[in-house]
Each structure stands twice: as structure tokens, then as C-alpha cells.
Design a protein around this motif. Structure first.
Motif, mmCIF file in Angstrom:
data_model
loop_
_atom_site.group_PDB
_atom_site.id
_atom_site.type_symbol
_atom_site.label_atom_id
_atom_site.label_comp_id
_atom_site.label_asym_id
_atom_site.label_seq_id
_atom_site.Cartn_x
_atom_site.Cartn_y
_atom_site.Cartn_z
ATOM 1 N N LYS A 1 0.834 -1.192 0.000
ATOM 2 C CA LYS A 1 0.000 0.000 0.000
ATOM 3 C C LYS A 1 0.868 1.240 0.000
ATOM 4 N N THR A 2 0.399 2.282 -0.660
ATOM 5 C CA THR A 2 1.112 3.551 -0.608
ATOM 6 C C THR A 2 0.479 4.442 0.454
ATOM 7 N N TYR A 3 1.304 5.318 1.045
ATOM 8 C CA TYR A 3 0.810 6.131 2.145
ATOM 9 C C TYR A 3 0.952 7.620 1.874
ATOM 10 N N THR B 1 -1.136 10.231 -0.775
ATOM 11 C CA THR B 1 -2.326 10.154 -1.616
ATOM 12 C C THR B 1 -2.597 11.469 -2.334
ATOM 13 N N SER B 2 -3.752 11.528 -2.997
ATOM 14 C CA SER B 2 -4.174 12.759 -3.657
ATOM 15 C C SER B 2 -4.357 13.853 -2.607
ATOM 16 N N LYS C 1 6.089 8.037 -2.796
ATOM 17 C CA LYS C 1 5.184 6.889 -2.895
ATOM 18 C C LYS C 1 5.950 5.578 -2.795
ATOM 19 N N SER D 1 3.143 18.701 -0.951
ATOM 20 C CA SER D 1 2.394 17.643 -0.265
ATOM 21 C C SER D 1 1.594 18.148 0.931
ATOM 22 N N ALA E 1 -1.142 15.326 2.072
ATOM 23 C CA ALA E 1 -1.268 14.090 1.299
ATOM 24 C C ALA E 1 -0.631 12.908 2.023
ATOM 25 N N GLN F 1 -0.195 9.989 4.772
ATOM 26 C CA GLN F 1 -1.042 9.116 5.573
ATOM 27 C C GLN F 1 -0.266 8.508 6.745
#
Length: 296
Positions: A7-9, A11-12, A27, A50, A57, A59
Motif C-alpha cells: 500500500k502507498t501512504y 495520496t491525492s 510513494k 504535499s 497528502a 497518511q
């Protein structure tokens, strides 16, 4: 990536350019590190884009440090986690550009590595000060045009070679130093994962082509990144305890001209008198990499 990709942390919600290298780098770094980490991010494009107030962005927990003190802040976070008895559960990662790493921030990074703090430092090397107007840094390659090293009557652009930052960090006694690129995501994810699992100060130097500062179409970011590796201008290797232990082989290296032509910052080499000889000098650098790092 496959359906089982990490999973990437990040985001948009960011405001980066289309095809931004820094977002790719963050990413892939977080896909390797996982969610149990704290990010220290000095001033630069990634920090600015970011976290456009009041949005973020990220997480994972994120700290903005000053341009010059990413290494110091990361070492402070690591020391604090140790005092709380939480260091074994949380990874500390600094992510910064070449200016914040190789120039203005090298003092605090050097101190943190000399003291042996347990964290990973990732340099996203887009080879100039992109956030403030594409000024030359010590990561800018030979003959590249920047706003402070323009080509002209007495110059073909930047007259100096890139600073060998991975070698400098290996000389600090780092147990693990590696180069990577956003052009080969699996390579970057694997190396970041490995770096964060090794005790002590580890260092990742990631090649990150900038569509704005280098002058190529926004859809070509990863293509340009792969060209740097395929021409042997950006060797991919790992160092453990000061020794090169692995290097990515390039069976049929492409001529450096293909990489240079893909970017506006090198276009003067194809129009100025004497440019052909300069290209030969750059090809010699790639040939040296092939020999030194054992790329064939």
C-alpha cells in the motif's frame, strides 16, 4: 505492480506538477517502509506540494524540518522514540532533495551518521534547486544548464561533476548505502525496505528526473529515469559496510546521447560549437561507471 503490491501512504491532495518525480519517490519509499514510520521532510518541492495548508497528502506522521537540519531533526525523533521505549516499533525516515542533502544539510546529516542514529535518510536527487528556480546544486551533472550555470560564450553549462554523496555516506561507516531510481519502482521499494530494517544510519540516493527543471514532457518522467540507468550515467548499486555488494548489470548500454537529447537542459550540446566533444566527455563518465561498478 501486482494486486499484492504494498500500500502507498501518500495520496491525492498534493499540488505537485503532473509527472512530479518527488511524489513518485515518496510513494515508492513509503511502499517499502510501510505504515509504522515517522517522516522528516526538510523544505523543498515535496514539502511544499504535499502539505498545502490546511491539507496533507501524507497518511503517516510527518514533520517539516528546516532546509538545513533534516538529519538533526531525524536524529532527535529517533532519540525521543528510544527514550519512550518505542523505537523498535517505529521507523524514522528523512526524505529530502539534493540541495537539502548534499549542500545546505550535509553538516547535520554528517553528525547524525557519525553518532550512529538508527534511521534511514533518502535523497530525492532531481539535480538542482527546483523549488526556488532551478539553481545549480552539487548534485547538478556536468554540462547541465541551470539558471545559475547557463551555457554561453565561455561555458557549456555546469563545469563541475556531481558530488559522490553515496561514497561520502559510506565513509561515515553506514552499514547500508544504495542508489536507486523512480524509473525502477521495485528496485526502490526493495532497497528502502532493506535500509529501514538494518540497525544504524542507512542511506538511499534516489534519481528523480524533474519535468520542469530538466525540460521534458510530463508523461516522460519514468522513461527519462530509465534512460539514465540504461546509458550507465546512473549506476544502481548497493554498499554494505563500505563495500559494493551488488550492481545492476546493463547488457547493452545505450549511448549517452539518447539521454541528453531527451532533456532541454542539455540541448545546447547539440547546437553549440564544441558540443560534440562535451558529449564525448559525458560518454567517458558513463564508460567509467561501467568499469568501476562492474555494470557489464
Amino acid at each position: 505492480m501486482s494486486k499484492t503490491a504494498p500500500k502507498t501512504y501518500i495520496t491525492s491532495g498534493h499540488s505537485a506538477c503532473p509527472g512530479c518525480c518527488d511524489i513518485f519517490a515518496a510513494k515508492f519509499a513509503l511502499m517499502g517502509a510501510g505504515p509504522n514510520c515517522i517522516i522528516v521532510n526538510p523544505t523543498g518541492c515535496l514539502e511544499v506540494t504535499s502539505t498545502p495548508y490546511p491539507k496533507s497528502a501524507w497518511q503517516v506522521p510527518w514533520i517539516h524540518s528546516l532546509f538545513e537540519n533534516g538529519g538533526a531533526v531525524a536524529s532527535g525523533v529517533e532519540a525521543g522514540l528510544k527514550a519512550l521505549g518505542k523505537k523498535d516499533d517505529i521507523k524514522v525516515i528523512a526524505i529530502a532533495g539534493d540541495g537539502a542533502t548534499m549542500d545546505i544539510g550535509i553538516r547535520s546529516i554528517s553528525g547524525a551518521f557519525e553518532r550512529g542514529h538508527d534511521f534511514t535518510y533518502i535523497c530525492m536527487d532531481n539535480e538542482a534547486y527546483m523549488n526556488t528556480g532551478v539553481q545549480r546544486s552539487s548534485g547538478t551533472p556536468f554540462d547541465a544548464s541551470t539558471t545559475t550555470s547557463p551555457p554561453g560564450k565561455f561555458s557549456f553549462g555546469n563545469p563541475l561533476p556531481k558530488k559522490n554523496m553515496p561514497a561520502i555516506m559510506a565513509a561515515h561507516g553506514s552499514p547500508y548505502v544504495a542508489t536507486t531510481t523512480i524509473g525502477f519502482p521495485r528496485d526502490m521499494i526493495r532497497k528502502v525496505k532493506k535500509a529501514t530494517e538494518i540497525m544504524g544510519p542507512t542511506y538511499i540516493h534516489a534519481h528523480a528526473p524533474c519535468t520542469t527543471g530538466w525540460g521534458f514532457d510530463t508523461s516522460k518522467t519514468l522513461e527519462v529515469a530509465r534512460l539514465a540507468v540504461e546509458t550507465c550515467l546512473w549506476p544502481l548499486y548497493e554498499m554494505e559496510n563500505g563495500q559494493i555488494t551488488q550492481a545492476r548489470k546493463i547488457k547493452n548500454p545505450r549511448p549517452v546521447e539518447e539521454y541528453l537529447r531527451a532533456q532541454k537542459r542539455f540541448q545546447h550540446l547539440f547546437t553549440m560549437e564544441g558540443g560534440e566533444e562535451e558529449i564525448k566527455k559525458i560518454q567517458a563518465m558513463a564508460d567509467w561507471n561501467i568499469e568501476y561498478y562492474g555494470l557489464q
